[in-house]
Design an enzyme around this catalytic site. Structure first.
Site, PDB file in Angstrom:
ATOM      1  N   GLY A  64       0.818  -1.299   0.269  1.00  0.00           N
ATOM      2  CA  GLY A  64       0.446  -0.498  -0.333  1.00  0.00           C
ATOM      3  C   GLY A  64       0.787   1.138   0.284  1.00  0.00           C
ATOM      4  O   GLY A  64       0.812   2.186   0.572  1.00  0.00           O
ATOM      5  N   TYR A  69     -16.066  -5.587   4.404  1.00  0.00           N
ATOM      6  CA  TYR A  69     -15.168  -5.148   5.326  1.00  0.00           C
ATOM      7  C   TYR A  69     -14.555  -5.203   6.248  1.00  0.00           C
ATOM      8  O   TYR A  69     -13.381  -5.669   6.668  1.00  0.00           O
ATOM      9  CB  TYR A  69     -14.921  -3.401   4.607  1.00  0.00           C
ATOM     10  CG  TYR A  69     -13.869  -2.889   5.426  1.00  0.00           C
ATOM     11  CD1 TYR A  69     -12.572  -2.420   4.848  1.00  0.00           C
ATOM     12  CD2 TYR A  69     -14.017  -2.324   6.720  1.00  0.00           C
ATOM     13  CE1 TYR A  69     -11.853  -1.577   4.915  1.00  0.00           C
ATOM     14  CE2 TYR A  69     -12.716  -1.216   6.861  1.00  0.00           C
ATOM     15  CZ  TYR A  69     -11.558  -1.557   6.458  1.00  0.00           C
ATOM     16  OH  TYR A  69     -10.486  -0.550   6.379  1.00  0.00           O
TER      17      TYR A  69
HETATM   18  N1  LIG Z   1      -9.270   5.234   6.068  1.00  0.00           N
HETATM   19  C1  LIG Z   1      -9.421   5.006   6.782  1.00  0.00           C
HETATM   20  O1  LIG Z   1     -10.087   6.035   7.497  1.00  0.00           O
HETATM   21  C2  LIG Z   1      -9.279   3.707   7.214  1.00  0.00           C
HETATM   22  C3  LIG Z   1      -9.772   3.201   8.719  1.00  0.00           C
HETATM   23  C4  LIG Z   1      -9.330   1.895   9.235  1.00  0.00           C
HETATM   24  C5  LIG Z   1      -8.133   1.381   8.237  1.00  0.00           C
HETATM   25  N2  LIG Z   1      -7.729   1.232   7.166  1.00  0.00           N
HETATM   26  C6  LIG Z   1      -7.019   0.991   6.547  1.00  0.00           C
HETATM   27  O2  LIG Z   1      -5.476   1.357   6.760  1.00  0.00           O
HETATM   28  C7  LIG Z   1      -5.005   0.679   5.025  1.00  0.00           C
HETATM   29  C8  LIG Z   1      -4.468   1.520   4.443  1.00  0.00           C
HETATM   30  O3  LIG Z   1      -5.649   2.560   3.868  1.00  0.00           O
HETATM   31  P1  LIG Z   1      -5.443   4.212   2.734  1.00  0.00           P
HETATM   32  O4  LIG Z   1      -6.846   4.798   4.212  1.00  0.00           O
HETATM   33  O5  LIG Z   1      -3.907   4.309   2.876  1.00  0.00           O
HETATM   34  O6  LIG Z   1      -5.981   4.216   1.939  1.00  0.00           O
HETATM   35  P2  LIG Z   1      -5.031   4.082   0.399  1.00  0.00           P
HETATM   36  O7  LIG Z   1      -6.254   4.058  -0.690  1.00  0.00           O
HETATM   37  O8  LIG Z   1      -4.735   5.840   0.112  1.00  0.00           O
HETATM   38  O9  LIG Z   1      -4.256   3.544   0.558  1.00  0.00           O
HETATM   39  C9  LIG Z   1      -4.386   2.012  -0.012  1.00  0.00           C
HETATM   40  C10 LIG Z   1      -3.453   1.254  -0.903  1.00  0.00           C
HETATM   41  O10 LIG Z   1      -3.711  -0.344  -1.401  1.00  0.00           O
HETATM   42  C11 LIG Z   1      -3.390   0.268  -2.643  1.00  0.00           C
HETATM   43  N3  LIG Z   1      -4.036  -1.522  -3.103  1.00  0.00           N
HETATM   44  C12 LIG Z   1      -5.264  -1.475  -2.665  1.00  0.00           C
HETATM   45  N4  LIG Z   1      -5.134  -2.658  -3.677  1.00  0.00           N
HETATM   46  C13 LIG Z   1      -4.531  -3.064  -4.110  1.00  0.00           C
HETATM   47  C14 LIG Z   1      -4.392  -4.480  -4.762  1.00  0.00           C
HETATM   48  N5  LIG Z   1      -4.729  -5.574  -5.169  1.00  0.00           N
HETATM   49  N6  LIG Z   1      -2.810  -4.910  -4.681  1.00  0.00           N
HETATM   50  C15 LIG Z   1      -1.764  -3.459  -4.676  1.00  0.00           C
HETATM   51  N7  LIG Z   1      -2.243  -2.989  -3.736  1.00  0.00           N
HETATM   52  C16 LIG Z   1      -3.603  -2.529  -3.237  1.00  0.00           C
HETATM   53  C17 LIG Z   1      -4.235   1.222  -2.798  1.00  0.00           C
HETATM   54  O11 LIG Z   1      -3.230   1.019  -4.695  1.00  0.00           O
HETATM   55  C18 LIG Z   1      -3.374   2.040  -1.837  1.00  0.00           C
HETATM   56  O12 LIG Z   1      -2.113   2.501  -2.783  1.00  0.00           O
HETATM   57  C19 LIG Z   1      -6.083  -0.483   4.766  1.00  0.00           C
HETATM   58  O13 LIG Z   1      -5.906  -2.083   5.246  1.00  0.00           O
HETATM   59  C20 LIG Z   1      -7.663   0.300   5.304  1.00  0.00           C
HETATM   60  O14 LIG Z   1      -8.251  -1.048   5.416  1.00  0.00           O
HETATM   61  C21 LIG Z   1      -7.837   3.009   6.238  1.00  0.00           C
END
Ligand SMILES: NC(=O)c1ccc[n+]([C@@H]2O[C@H](COP(=O)([O-])OP(=O)(O)OC[C@H]3O[C@@H](n4cnc5c(N)ncnc54)[C@H](O)[C@@H]3O)[C@@H](O)[C@H]2O)c1
Length: 258
Positions: free
Chosen positions: A11, A156
């Site tokens: 990510g 999710y």
């Molecule tokens: N943003 C929130 O509110 C939040 C809250 C709790 C948990 N999270 C978790 O934090 C983590 C990061 O999320 P974020 O908020 O930074 O989102 P984001 O969309 O900014 O980052 C997610 C990254 O994962 C990559 N990704 C998605 N599918 C992929 C795949 N099939 N193969 C390779 N890479 C892939 C995307 O390209 C992206 O760069 C996630 O696991 C998310 O579930 C986010």
């Protein structure tokens, strides 16, 4: 804290993963990024779709030996199709981790980005166990249909619940090699997928946001991932570290009436 270490971060192209790469590199680590998209702040990059079995198998073979940690941060939001959510957030994550563990250095640390959304794992335990039986060879689409995951919007939540349970289960799996596993659970964080959570949760999302003085930022979360990757957290194993502005404590207080 990270000088001379090499970490693998999934990510890496966006949000929490990108900020984790920045924090680790700023503190002297070498960072190997993994994502579907190019990342900016990495030393080496692997462009991989983590929902694809063959791609993950090849990635495990291509990654170097003796890295000091793996941060599993890549994830898709609840608005993605249920099978994609489970493939990326659970099945692909596990396949990468279990494939890579033999190649990690002794004493390495694994950190899973779970979520406040995983907090209900006790309630959903039978379904969590069924989700944990999935791998890339399972019919994940059929599982989603049978469990009614698309229309219930639970994919999710289920993926994060299962990720937490899997983290707890593996507290000592690689203890003989000093390899640890922990989770970080953010509350709502201002990244490109925050709107997806708002769309899925509707009124519940608004109520939660009213309780918080602000959404979290990637800068709030990345240092917690960095700490759990570092040797400073050696005695922390199988833990879920909430970084949620107090939301999980709030839910616990409400649940138990204190
Ligand atoms: N943003 C929130 O509110 C939040 C809250 C709790 C948990 N999270 C978790 O934090 C983590 C990061 O999320 P974020 O908020 O930074 O989102 P984001 O969309 O900014 O980052 C997610 C990254 O994962 C990559 N990704 C998605 N599918 C992929 C795949 N099939 N193969 C390779 N890479 C892939 C995307 O390209 C992206 O760069 C996630 O696991 C998310 O579930 C986010």
């Amino acid at each position: 804290m990270h000088n001379g270490k090499t970490y693998i971060v999934t990510g890496a192209a966006s949000g929490i993963g990108a900020e984790t790469c920045r924090v680790l590199r700023a503190d002297g680590a070498r960072v190997i990024g993994i994502d579907r998209h190019e990342a900016e702040d990495v030393d080496e990059m692997y462009l991989v779709d983590l929902s694809d079995k063959d791609a993950v198998v090849k990635l495990v073979a291509d990654l170097p030996n003796d890295t000091d940690g793996l941060a599993n941060i890549a994830g898709v939001p609840p608005t993605a199709p249920a099978d994609v959510v489970l493939r990326v957030n659970l099945v692909g994550l596990r396949a990468l981790t279990e494939g890579l563990v033999d190649k990690l250095a002794d004493g390495a640390s694994i950190v899973n980005l779970a979520s406040l959304a995983g907090n209900g794992w006790q309630t959903g335990l039978p379904q969590v166990k069924r989700a944990l039986a999935l791998d890339f060879d399972s019919d994940i689409s059929e599982f989603c249909e049978v469990e009614d995951l698309d229309s219930s919007g639970r994919s999710y939540f289920l993926g994060k619940e299962a990720l937490l349970v899997w983290t707890f289960q593996n507290r000592w799996t690689w203890r003989d090699r000093g390899i640890r596993i922990n989770a970080v659970s953010p509350g709502p964080v201002d990244t490109p997928i925050l709107g997806d959570f708002a769309a899925t949760l509707g009124k519940r999302f608004e109520e939660n946001m009213q309780k918080l003085e602000r959404a979290g930022t990637a800068e709030d979360i990345a240092p917690a991932v960095g700490f759990l990757l570092s040797d400073q957290s050696k005695w922390i194993r199988g833990t879920n570290l909430a970084v949620d502005g107090g939301m999980s404590a709030h839910f616990l207080s409400a649940q138990h009436g204190f």
